[in-house]
Every structure is written in structure tokens, then in C-alpha cells.
Scaffold this motif. Structure first.
Motif, PDB file in Angstrom:
ATOM      1  N   GLU A  88       0.834  -1.190   0.000  1.00 37.23           N
ATOM      2  CA  GLU A  88       0.000   0.000   0.000  1.00 37.23           C
ATOM      3  C   GLU A  88       0.871   1.243   0.000  1.00 37.23           C
ATOM      4  OE1 GLU A  88      -3.114   2.174   3.100  1.00 37.23           O
ATOM      5  OE2 GLU A  88      -2.577   0.069   3.352  1.00 37.23           O
ATOM      6  N   VAL A  89       0.507   2.185  -0.841  1.00 36.10           N
ATOM      7  CA  VAL A  89       1.177   3.486  -0.859  1.00 36.10           C
ATOM      8  C   VAL A  89       0.101   4.563  -0.901  1.00 36.10           C
ATOM      9  CG1 VAL A  89       2.500   5.080  -2.295  1.00 36.10           C
ATOM     10  CG2 VAL A  89       3.360   2.784  -1.884  1.00 36.10           C
ATOM     11  N   ALA A  90       0.209   5.528  -0.015  1.00 33.93           N
ATOM     12  CA  ALA A  90      -0.768   6.616   0.068  1.00 33.93           C
ATOM     13  C   ALA A  90      -2.184   6.077   0.208  1.00 33.93           C
ATOM     14  CB  ALA A  90      -0.661   7.536  -1.142  1.00 33.93           C
ATOM     15  N   ARG A  91      -2.313   5.027   1.007  1.00 25.56           N
ATOM     16  CA  ARG A  91      -3.610   4.417   1.306  1.00 25.56           C
ATOM     17  C   ARG A  91      -4.268   3.779   0.084  1.00 25.56           C
ATOM     18  NH1 ARG A  91      -6.216   8.664   5.728  1.00 25.56           N
ATOM     19  NH2 ARG A  91      -4.259   9.076   6.833  1.00 25.56           N
ATOM     20  N   GLU A  92      -3.477   3.534  -0.945  1.00 27.72           N
ATOM     21  CA  GLU A  92      -3.975   2.868  -2.139  1.00 27.72           C
ATOM     22  C   GLU A  92      -3.216   1.558  -2.330  1.00 27.72           C
ATOM     23  OE1 GLU A  92      -6.504   3.695  -4.000  1.00 27.72           O
ATOM     24  OE2 GLU A  92      -6.896   5.542  -2.876  1.00 27.72           O
ATOM     25  N   PRO A  93      -3.909   0.498  -2.780  1.00 24.39           N
ATOM     26  CA  PRO A  93      -3.231  -0.793  -2.963  1.00 24.39           C
ATOM     27  C   PRO A  93      -2.207  -0.743  -4.092  1.00 24.39           C
ATOM     28  CG  PRO A  93      -5.443  -0.865  -3.880  1.00 24.39           C
ATOM     29  CD  PRO A  93      -5.333   0.439  -3.154  1.00 24.39           C
ATOM     30  N   VAL A  94      -1.138  -1.479  -3.911  1.00 17.61           N
ATOM     31  CA  VAL A  94      -0.109  -1.632  -4.943  1.00 17.61           C
ATOM     32  C   VAL A  94      -0.200  -3.055  -5.471  1.00 17.61           C
ATOM     33  CG1 VAL A  94       2.361  -1.621  -5.426  1.00 17.61           C
ATOM     34  CG2 VAL A  94       1.390   0.044  -3.825  1.00 17.61           C
ATOM     35  N   ALA A  95      -0.387  -3.199  -6.778  1.00 19.84           N
ATOM     36  CA  ALA A  95      -0.523  -4.517  -7.396  1.00 19.84           C
ATOM     37  C   ALA A  95       0.829  -5.031  -7.881  1.00 19.84           C
ATOM     38  CB  ALA A  95      -1.504  -4.446  -8.571  1.00 19.84           C
ATOM     39  N   VAL A  96       0.883  -6.327  -8.119  1.00 19.88           N
ATOM     40  CA  VAL A  96       2.100  -6.961  -8.634  1.00 19.88           C
ATOM     41  C   VAL A  96       2.604  -6.240  -9.878  1.00 19.88           C
ATOM     42  CG1 VAL A  96       2.942  -9.032  -9.831  1.00 19.88           C
ATOM     43  CG2 VAL A  96       1.734  -9.261  -7.659  1.00 19.88           C
ATOM     44  N   LEU A  97       1.726  -5.985 -10.834  1.00 19.11           N
ATOM     45  CA  LEU A  97       2.144  -5.355 -12.083  1.00 19.11           C
ATOM     46  C   LEU A  97       2.703  -3.961 -11.851  1.00 19.11           C
ATOM     47  CD1 LEU A  97       2.355  -5.754 -15.121  1.00 19.11           C
ATOM     48  CD2 LEU A  97       0.026  -4.864 -15.353  1.00 19.11           C
ATOM     49  N   ASP A  98       2.098  -3.207 -10.931  1.00 18.24           N
ATOM     50  CA  ASP A  98       2.607  -1.875 -10.583  1.00 18.24           C
ATOM     51  C   ASP A  98       4.043  -1.966 -10.080  1.00 18.24           C
ATOM     52  OD1 ASP A  98       0.109  -0.705 -11.093  1.00 18.24           O
ATOM     53  OD2 ASP A  98      -0.559  -1.022  -9.031  1.00 18.24           O
ATOM     54  N   LEU A  99       4.278  -2.919  -9.203  1.00 14.45           N
ATOM     55  CA  LEU A  99       5.594  -3.062  -8.578  1.00 14.45           C
ATOM     56  C   LEU A  99       6.658  -3.448  -9.599  1.00 14.45           C
ATOM     57  CD1 LEU A  99       6.865  -2.919  -5.703  1.00 14.45           C
ATOM     58  CD2 LEU A  99       6.664  -5.417  -5.643  1.00 14.45           C
ATOM     59  N   VAL A 100       6.332  -4.414 -10.457  1.00 16.99           N
ATOM     60  CA  VAL A 100       7.300  -4.853 -11.473  1.00 16.99           C
ATOM     61  C   VAL A 100       7.651  -3.706 -12.407  1.00 16.99           C
ATOM     62  CG1 VAL A 100       7.662  -6.384 -13.450  1.00 16.99           C
ATOM     63  CG2 VAL A 100       6.570  -7.261 -11.374  1.00 16.99           C
ATOM     64  N   LYS A 101       6.640  -2.987 -12.874  1.00 14.59           N
ATOM     65  CA  LYS A 101       6.891  -1.873 -13.800  1.00 14.59           C
ATOM     66  C   LYS A 101       7.690  -0.761 -13.138  1.00 14.59           C
ATOM     67  CE  LYS A 101       3.040  -2.419 -17.046  1.00 14.59           C
ATOM     68  NZ  LYS A 101       1.828  -1.770 -17.611  1.00 14.59           N
ATOM     69  N   TYR A 102       7.428  -0.498 -11.859  1.00  7.91           N
ATOM     70  CA  TYR A 102       8.168   0.553 -11.171  1.00  7.91           C
ATOM     71  C   TYR A 102       9.660   0.227 -11.128  1.00  7.91           C
ATOM     72  CZ  TYR A 102      10.200   3.394  -7.538  1.00  7.91           C
ATOM     73  OH  TYR A 102      11.042   4.238  -6.859  1.00  7.91           O
ATOM     74  N   PHE A 103       9.999  -0.966 -10.676  1.00 11.32           N
ATOM     75  CA  PHE A 103      11.420  -1.303 -10.573  1.00 11.32           C
ATOM     76  C   PHE A 103      12.074  -1.493 -11.943  1.00 11.32           C
ATOM     77  CE2 PHE A 103      10.488  -2.324  -6.091  1.00 11.32           C
ATOM     78  CZ  PHE A 103      11.538  -1.626  -5.514  1.00 11.32           C
ATOM     79  N   ALA A 104      11.315  -1.953 -12.925  1.00 12.35           N
ATOM     80  CA  ALA A 104      11.873  -2.143 -14.263  1.00 12.35           C
ATOM     81  C   ALA A 104      12.079  -0.826 -14.995  1.00 12.35           C
ATOM     82  CB  ALA A 104      10.963  -3.065 -15.086  1.00 12.35           C
ATOM     83  N   HIS A 105      11.164   0.128 -14.803  1.00 13.45           N
ATOM     84  CA  HIS A 105      11.183   1.330 -15.633  1.00 13.45           C
ATOM     85  C   HIS A 105      11.672   2.591 -14.924  1.00 13.45           C
ATOM     86  CE1 HIS A 105       7.714  -0.778 -17.967  1.00 13.45           C
ATOM     87  NE2 HIS A 105       8.895  -1.292 -18.244  1.00 13.45           N
ATOM     88  N   VAL A 106      11.596   2.630 -13.602  1.00 13.25           N
ATOM     89  CA  VAL A 106      11.990   3.830 -12.862  1.00 13.25           C
ATOM     90  C   VAL A 106      13.286   3.611 -12.083  1.00 13.25           C
ATOM     91  CG1 VAL A 106      11.277   5.533 -11.124  1.00 13.25           C
ATOM     92  CG2 VAL A 106       9.577   4.566 -12.683  1.00 13.25           C
ATOM     93  N   GLU A 107      13.405   2.459 -11.424  1.00 10.27           N
ATOM     94  CA  GLU A 107      14.578   2.202 -10.581  1.00 10.27           C
ATOM     95  C   GLU A 107      15.778   1.661 -11.351  1.00 10.27           C
ATOM     96  OE1 GLU A 107      15.314   2.636  -7.240  1.00 10.27           O
ATOM     97  OE2 GLU A 107      13.524   3.878  -7.165  1.00 10.27           O
ATOM     98  N   GLY A 108      15.586   1.310 -12.633  1.00  7.45           N
ATOM     99  CA  GLY A 108      16.732   0.911 -13.441  1.00  7.45           C
ATOM    100  C   GLY A 108      16.838  -0.558 -13.766  1.00  7.45           C
ATOM    101  N   GLY A 109      15.805  -1.352 -13.431  1.00 11.82           N
ATOM    102  CA  GLY A 109      15.866  -2.772 -13.777  1.00 11.82           C
ATOM    103  C   GLY A 109      16.030  -2.987 -15.269  1.00 11.82           C
ATOM    104  N   VAL A 110      15.321  -2.188 -16.061  1.00  8.81           N
ATOM    105  CA  VAL A 110      15.451  -2.192 -17.521  1.00  8.81           C
ATOM    106  C   VAL A 110      15.813  -0.793 -18.004  1.00  8.81           C
ATOM    107  CG1 VAL A 110      14.288  -2.610 -19.718  1.00  8.81           C
ATOM    108  CG2 VAL A 110      13.779  -4.073 -17.748  1.00  8.81           C
TER     109      VAL A 110
END
Length: 229
Positions: free
Chosen positions: A123-145
Motif C-alpha cells: 500500500e502506498v498513500a492508502r492505495e493498494p499496490v498490485a504486482v504489475l505496478d511493482l514490477v513496472k516501477y522497478f523495471a522502468h523507474v529504478e533501473g531494472g530495464v
């Protein structure tokens, strides 16, 4: 004239080979003890994208002719209770990241890929975080890809939180590892089946090449099967 080495026997469809190698790499990274290398954990997002998320993911490519039923077994994270939220200052984003033991559960009911993508892992900002959200965040923002700027409110909040409080980044990477562990078990039978069809790789050997040479008189010569030196 000499040819460059290395003749490697590849499967008829190289997608099979890439799928199996990606599966093995994912399994290795998910089996590493914690704390592990941040780079190793970040790489899980790239493998998950390649296997499951891309427009034409490897899972769909290799399973198109095999028709295996792919099932994911997991326990979704529970949302934080209101009383827990009161413990956070107003400037801090409430966070709950599912632990590996809580999310990865072989005894859980089997679910399809679409349900896995929608599964709540935090959960972030009282909103649920889904599997797909998490994968895309680390792949596209944190540098995974890629290392792109955040483009959604969720990505912006996550990036700010991870920068301000590095420990939260490790918590979410641990959750990403749990997502990877669920994927490993879901793909294991298919990966075993595909691996059995792939010949073992071979080291550098002679490379047979087909070369056509034209001499000054206009005659052509077949200069094939040169051995590398």
C-alpha cells in the motif's frame, strides 16, 4: 581467410532457450539469502518483464504450442488498519510491503496470470499496490530495464519515498523477490519441459561459412568450410 569462432548449437526456436535461461536466472536470484545485492534483486524486475509482462512475453511464446495451464499461488497482502496509519506523520507515505513468507504460499488457491498481476502486495498513500505496478516501477523507474522519470502518481510517491527513506526500497525489493518466487513455482513445470528439448551448449569450435568470391576474370569461387585459427 579465417572465420570467427564459435559455433553454438541453439534450439530451433531461440525463444525456448531464452525462456529457460531467464527462468534459471530468476530462480537463482530469488533463492539468494537476504540481505542480498541490490543489483541482483533489481534484476528480478527485468526478468519478470521479459517472462510475463512484455507485449509478447516469453511465457506466451513458448507455451503457445504446449498449452500448459500456468497457475500462480499466493496470499495477498492485507491493507493497513486505520489505527496503524495514525502512527505515520502526515508527510510520510504509509507503507506496507508483504513479506516473502506471507505472499509466496504454495498451499494457496491457484490463480491465473491476470489475477496475479492484480494481486495486492502493499500500500502506498492508502492505495493498494498490485504486482504489475511493482514490477513496472522497478523495471522502468529504478533501473531494472530503464531509468525513466516517474510518470504516474504511484511512481512519483514511490521514488520520493525510496530516496528519502532507503530502507523502504529494500522492503519493496524484498516484496519483488517474493513476486519472483511465486513466478518461479508457476513456471517450473513448463521450464522443465522446454529445457528437455534444448541441446547442451558447446564451446568454441570450427565455424563453417559459405563465402562466394569473384576473381578478376569474373569467375566465382565457393570458399566454404574455412576452419578458424
Amino acid at each position: 581467410m579465417s572465420a570467427h569462432p564459435s559455433e553454438v548449437i541453439l534450439p530451433r526456436d531461440i525463444s525456448d532457450w531464452v525462456f529457460v535461461e531467464s527462468f534459471r536466472d530468476l530462480e537463482r536470484r530469488c533463492s539468494l539469502g537476504l540481505p542480498s545485492s541490490r543489483y541482483e534483486l533489481l534484476g528480478i524486475s527485468a526478468l519478470l518483464r521479459r517472462l510475463l509482462v512484455d507485449k509478447q512475453p516469453l511465457l506466451h511464446t513458448v507455451n503457445a504450442s504446449r498449452h500448459r495451464k500456468i497457475e500462480f499461488r499466493f496470499r495477498e497482502a492485507e491493507m493497513m488498519q486505520a489505527m496503524d496509519r495514525a502512527d505515520f506523520d502526515t508527510w510520510m507515505v504509509p507503507l506496507y510491503a508483504a513479506s516473502g513468507d506471507a505472499f509466496s504460499d504454495p498451499s494457496a488457491p491457484a490463480r491465473p496470470l491476470a489475477a496475479f498481476f492484480r494481486a495486492t502486495v502493499g500500500e502506498v498513500a492508502r492505495e493498494p499496490v498490485a504486482v504489475l505496478d511493482l514490477v513496472k516501477y522497478f523495471a522502468h523507474v529504478e533501473g531494472g530495464v530503464h531509468r525513466f522519470p516517474p510518470t504516474t502518481e504511484f511512481e512519483t510517491l514511490m521514488a520520493g519515498m525510496v530516496t528519502a527513506i532507503p530502507a523502504t526500497g529494500w522492503a519493496w525489493l524484498s516484496t519483488l523477490r517474493a513476486v519472483g518466487a511465486v513466478t518461479v513455482e508457476a513456471l517450473r513445470a513448463l521450464a522443465t519441459e522446454v529445457a528437455a528439448t534444448i541441446p547442451p551448449e558447446q564451446g568454441p569450435v570450427s565455424l563453417s561459412v559459405m563465402c562466394i568470391s569473384t576473381d578478376p576474370d569474373g569467375f566465382t569461387h565457393d570458399l566454404s568450410r574455412y576452419r578458424s585459427t
